[in-house]
Design a protein around this motif. Structure first.
Motif, PDB file in Angstrom:
ATOM      1  N   GLN A  16       0.789  -1.223   0.000  1.00  0.00           N
ATOM      2  CA  GLN A  16       0.000   0.000   0.000  1.00  0.00           C
ATOM      3  C   GLN A  16       0.826   1.279   0.000  1.00  0.00           C
ATOM      4  OE1 GLN A  16      -2.623  -0.342   3.328  1.00  0.00           O
ATOM      5  NE2 GLN A  16      -3.776  -2.026   2.456  1.00  0.00           N
ATOM      6  N   VAL A  17       1.753   1.417  -0.926  1.00  0.00           N
ATOM      7  CA  VAL A  17       2.483   2.675  -1.072  1.00  0.00           C
ATOM      8  C   VAL A  17       1.592   3.629  -1.857  1.00  0.00           C
ATOM      9  CG1 VAL A  17       4.510   3.807  -2.036  1.00  0.00           C
ATOM     10  CG2 VAL A  17       4.697   1.503  -1.093  1.00  0.00           C
ATOM     11  N   ARG A  18       1.314   4.781  -1.272  1.00  0.00           N
ATOM     12  CA  ARG A  18       0.451   5.753  -1.945  1.00  0.00           C
ATOM     13  C   ARG A  18       1.056   7.150  -1.835  1.00  0.00           C
ATOM     14  NH1 ARG A  18      -4.673   3.373  -2.941  1.00  0.00           N
ATOM     15  NH2 ARG A  18      -4.894   1.450  -1.752  1.00  0.00           N
ATOM     16  N   PHE A  19       1.159   7.815  -2.973  1.00  0.00           N
ATOM     17  CA  PHE A  19       1.579   9.211  -3.006  1.00  0.00           C
ATOM     18  C   PHE A  19       0.309  10.051  -2.924  1.00  0.00           C
ATOM     19  CE2 PHE A  19       4.996   6.862  -4.947  1.00  0.00           C
ATOM     20  CZ  PHE A  19       6.103   7.430  -4.349  1.00  0.00           C
ATOM     21  N   ARG A  20       0.139  10.788  -1.830  1.00  0.00           N
ATOM     22  CA  ARG A  20      -1.104  11.511  -1.556  1.00  0.00           C
ATOM     23  C   ARG A  20      -1.096  12.950  -2.062  1.00  0.00           C
ATOM     24  NH1 ARG A  20      -4.901   7.867   0.163  1.00  0.00           N
ATOM     25  NH2 ARG A  20      -3.901   6.336   1.483  1.00  0.00           N
ATOM     26  N   ALA A  21       0.066  13.596  -2.027  1.00  0.00           N
ATOM     27  CA  ALA A  21       0.176  15.003  -2.422  1.00  0.00           C
ATOM     28  C   ALA A  21       1.626  15.260  -2.826  1.00  0.00           C
ATOM     29  CB  ALA A  21      -0.221  15.910  -1.268  1.00  0.00           C
ATOM     30  N   PRO A  22       1.857  16.292  -3.631  1.00  0.00           N
ATOM     31  CA  PRO A  22       3.243  16.593  -4.013  1.00  0.00           C
ATOM     32  C   PRO A  22       4.028  17.215  -2.856  1.00  0.00           C
ATOM     33  CG  PRO A  22       1.750  18.202  -4.970  1.00  0.00           C
ATOM     34  CD  PRO A  22       0.904  17.167  -4.296  1.00  0.00           C
ATOM     35  N   ALA A  23       5.302  16.902  -2.794  1.00  0.00           N
ATOM     36  CA  ALA A  23       6.239  17.578  -1.892  1.00  0.00           C
ATOM     37  C   ALA A  23       7.035  18.551  -2.751  1.00  0.00           C
ATOM     38  CB  ALA A  23       7.160  16.580  -1.216  1.00  0.00           C
ATOM     39  N   ARG A  24       7.136  19.758  -2.294  1.00  0.00           N
ATOM     40  CA  ARG A  24       7.779  20.813  -3.074  1.00  0.00           C
ATOM     41  C   ARG A  24       9.083  21.246  -2.408  1.00  0.00           C
ATOM     42  NH1 ARG A  24       4.297  21.006  -7.016  1.00  0.00           N
ATOM     43  NH2 ARG A  24       2.100  21.247  -6.573  1.00  0.00           N
ATOM     44  N   PRO A  25      10.025  21.803  -3.187  1.00  0.00           N
ATOM     45  CA  PRO A  25      11.248  22.321  -2.580  1.00  0.00           C
ATOM     46  C   PRO A  25      10.899  23.355  -1.501  1.00  0.00           C
ATOM     47  CG  PRO A  25      11.459  22.293  -4.971  1.00  0.00           C
ATOM     48  CD  PRO A  25      10.037  21.945  -4.651  1.00  0.00           C
ATOM     49  N   SER A  28       8.810  21.356   4.684  1.00  0.00           N
ATOM     50  CA  SER A  28       9.343  20.647   5.853  1.00  0.00           C
ATOM     51  C   SER A  28       8.574  19.346   5.976  1.00  0.00           C
ATOM     52  CB  SER A  28       9.153  21.477   7.124  1.00  0.00           C
ATOM     53  OG  SER A  28       9.904  22.655   7.046  1.00  0.00           O
ATOM     54  N   LEU A  29       9.305  18.244   5.954  1.00  0.00           N
ATOM     55  CA  LEU A  29       8.665  16.930   6.000  1.00  0.00           C
ATOM     56  C   LEU A  29       9.031  16.218   7.287  1.00  0.00           C
ATOM     57  CD1 LEU A  29       9.410  15.795   2.339  1.00  0.00           C
ATOM     58  CD2 LEU A  29       7.329  16.871   3.203  1.00  0.00           C
ATOM     59  N   ASN A  58       3.703  16.956   5.480  1.00  0.00           N
ATOM     60  CA  ASN A  58       4.348  18.246   5.218  1.00  0.00           C
ATOM     61  C   ASN A  58       4.064  19.211   6.370  1.00  0.00           C
ATOM     62  OD1 ASN A  58       1.748  19.225   4.788  1.00  0.00           O
ATOM     63  ND2 ASN A  58       1.949  19.302   2.563  1.00  0.00           N
ATOM     64  N   GLN A  59       4.498  20.456   6.232  1.00  0.00           N
ATOM     65  CA  GLN A  59       4.379  21.434   7.318  1.00  0.00           C
ATOM     66  C   GLN A  59       2.921  21.797   7.616  1.00  0.00           C
ATOM     67  OE1 GLN A  59       5.840  21.997   4.374  1.00  0.00           O
ATOM     68  NE2 GLN A  59       5.001  23.855   3.468  1.00  0.00           N
ATOM     69  N   ARG A  60       1.997  21.471   6.728  1.00  0.00           N
ATOM     70  CA  ARG A  60       0.570  21.719   6.964  1.00  0.00           C
ATOM     71  C   ARG A  60      -0.146  20.466   7.484  1.00  0.00           C
ATOM     72  NH1 ARG A  60       2.331  23.955   2.515  1.00  0.00           N
ATOM     73  NH2 ARG A  60       1.581  22.302   1.145  1.00  0.00           N
ATOM     74  N   ASP A  61       0.642  19.468   7.887  1.00  0.00           N
ATOM     75  CA  ASP A  61       0.127  18.179   8.377  1.00  0.00           C
ATOM     76  C   ASP A  61      -0.694  17.432   7.334  1.00  0.00           C
ATOM     77  OD1 ASP A  61       1.375  18.209  10.859  1.00  0.00           O
ATOM     78  OD2 ASP A  61      -0.258  19.327  11.789  1.00  0.00           O
ATOM     79  N   GLU A  62      -0.395  17.671   6.062  1.00  0.00           N
ATOM     80  CA  GLU A  62      -1.025  16.925   4.976  1.00  0.00           C
ATOM     81  C   GLU A  62      -0.163  15.711   4.677  1.00  0.00           C
ATOM     82  OE1 GLU A  62      -2.705  20.820   2.554  1.00  0.00           O
ATOM     83  OE2 GLU A  62      -0.761  19.981   2.037  1.00  0.00           O
ATOM     84  N   ALA A  63      -0.789  14.561   4.496  1.00  0.00           N
ATOM     85  CA  ALA A  63      -0.044  13.345   4.161  1.00  0.00           C
ATOM     86  C   ALA A  63       0.465  13.457   2.727  1.00  0.00           C
ATOM     87  CB  ALA A  63      -0.929  12.123   4.316  1.00  0.00           C
ATOM     88  N   VAL A  64       1.780  13.355   2.566  1.00  0.00           N
ATOM     89  CA  VAL A  64       2.410  13.376   1.249  1.00  0.00           C
ATOM     90  C   VAL A  64       2.535  11.955   0.722  1.00  0.00           C
ATOM     91  CG1 VAL A  64       4.540  13.966   0.021  1.00  0.00           C
ATOM     92  CG2 VAL A  64       3.642  15.507   1.779  1.00  0.00           C
ATOM     93  N   LEU A  65       2.826  11.016   1.625  1.00  0.00           N
ATOM     94  CA  LEU A  65       3.006   9.618   1.261  1.00  0.00           C
ATOM     95  C   LEU A  65       2.565   8.754   2.431  1.00  0.00           C
ATOM     96  CD1 LEU A  65       5.789   7.918  -0.603  1.00  0.00           C
ATOM     97  CD2 LEU A  65       5.502   7.211   1.745  1.00  0.00           C
TER      98      LEU A  65
END
Length: 75
Positions: A16-25, A28-29, A58-65
């Motif tokens: 179950q590897v899932r990419f949920r949102a993009p991580a940008r330069p 903060s992860l 990420n810094q907004r507590d959104e799941a990236v992966l």
């Protein structure tokens, strides 16, 4: 606790590897890991099977992966 503190034999498989949102330069992860299940190994009596749920946020507590891993560990 650092990963070296675990007596990890090997990773059995990843599920179950899932990419949920993009991580940008500049993002903060941080990684959260939860032990979901711990079971005895039927074939290797000195080991157990641990199931972990990982979330990269990420810094907004959104799941990236998100990732579920199953690992063979020493008792």
């Amino acid at each position: 606790m650092p990963i070296e503190a675990f007596d990890v034999e090997r990773i059995v498989r990843r599920l179950q590897v899932r990419f949920r949102a993009p991580a940008r330069p500049g993002d903060s992860l941080r990684l959260e890991t939860e032990l979901v299940k711990l079971a005895d190994s039927r074939s290797i009596p000195t080991s157990g099977i641990a199931t972990f749920a990982h979330r990269l946020l990420n810094q907004r507590d959104e799941a990236v992966l998100t990732l579920t891993s199953v690992t063979l560990v020493y008792r």
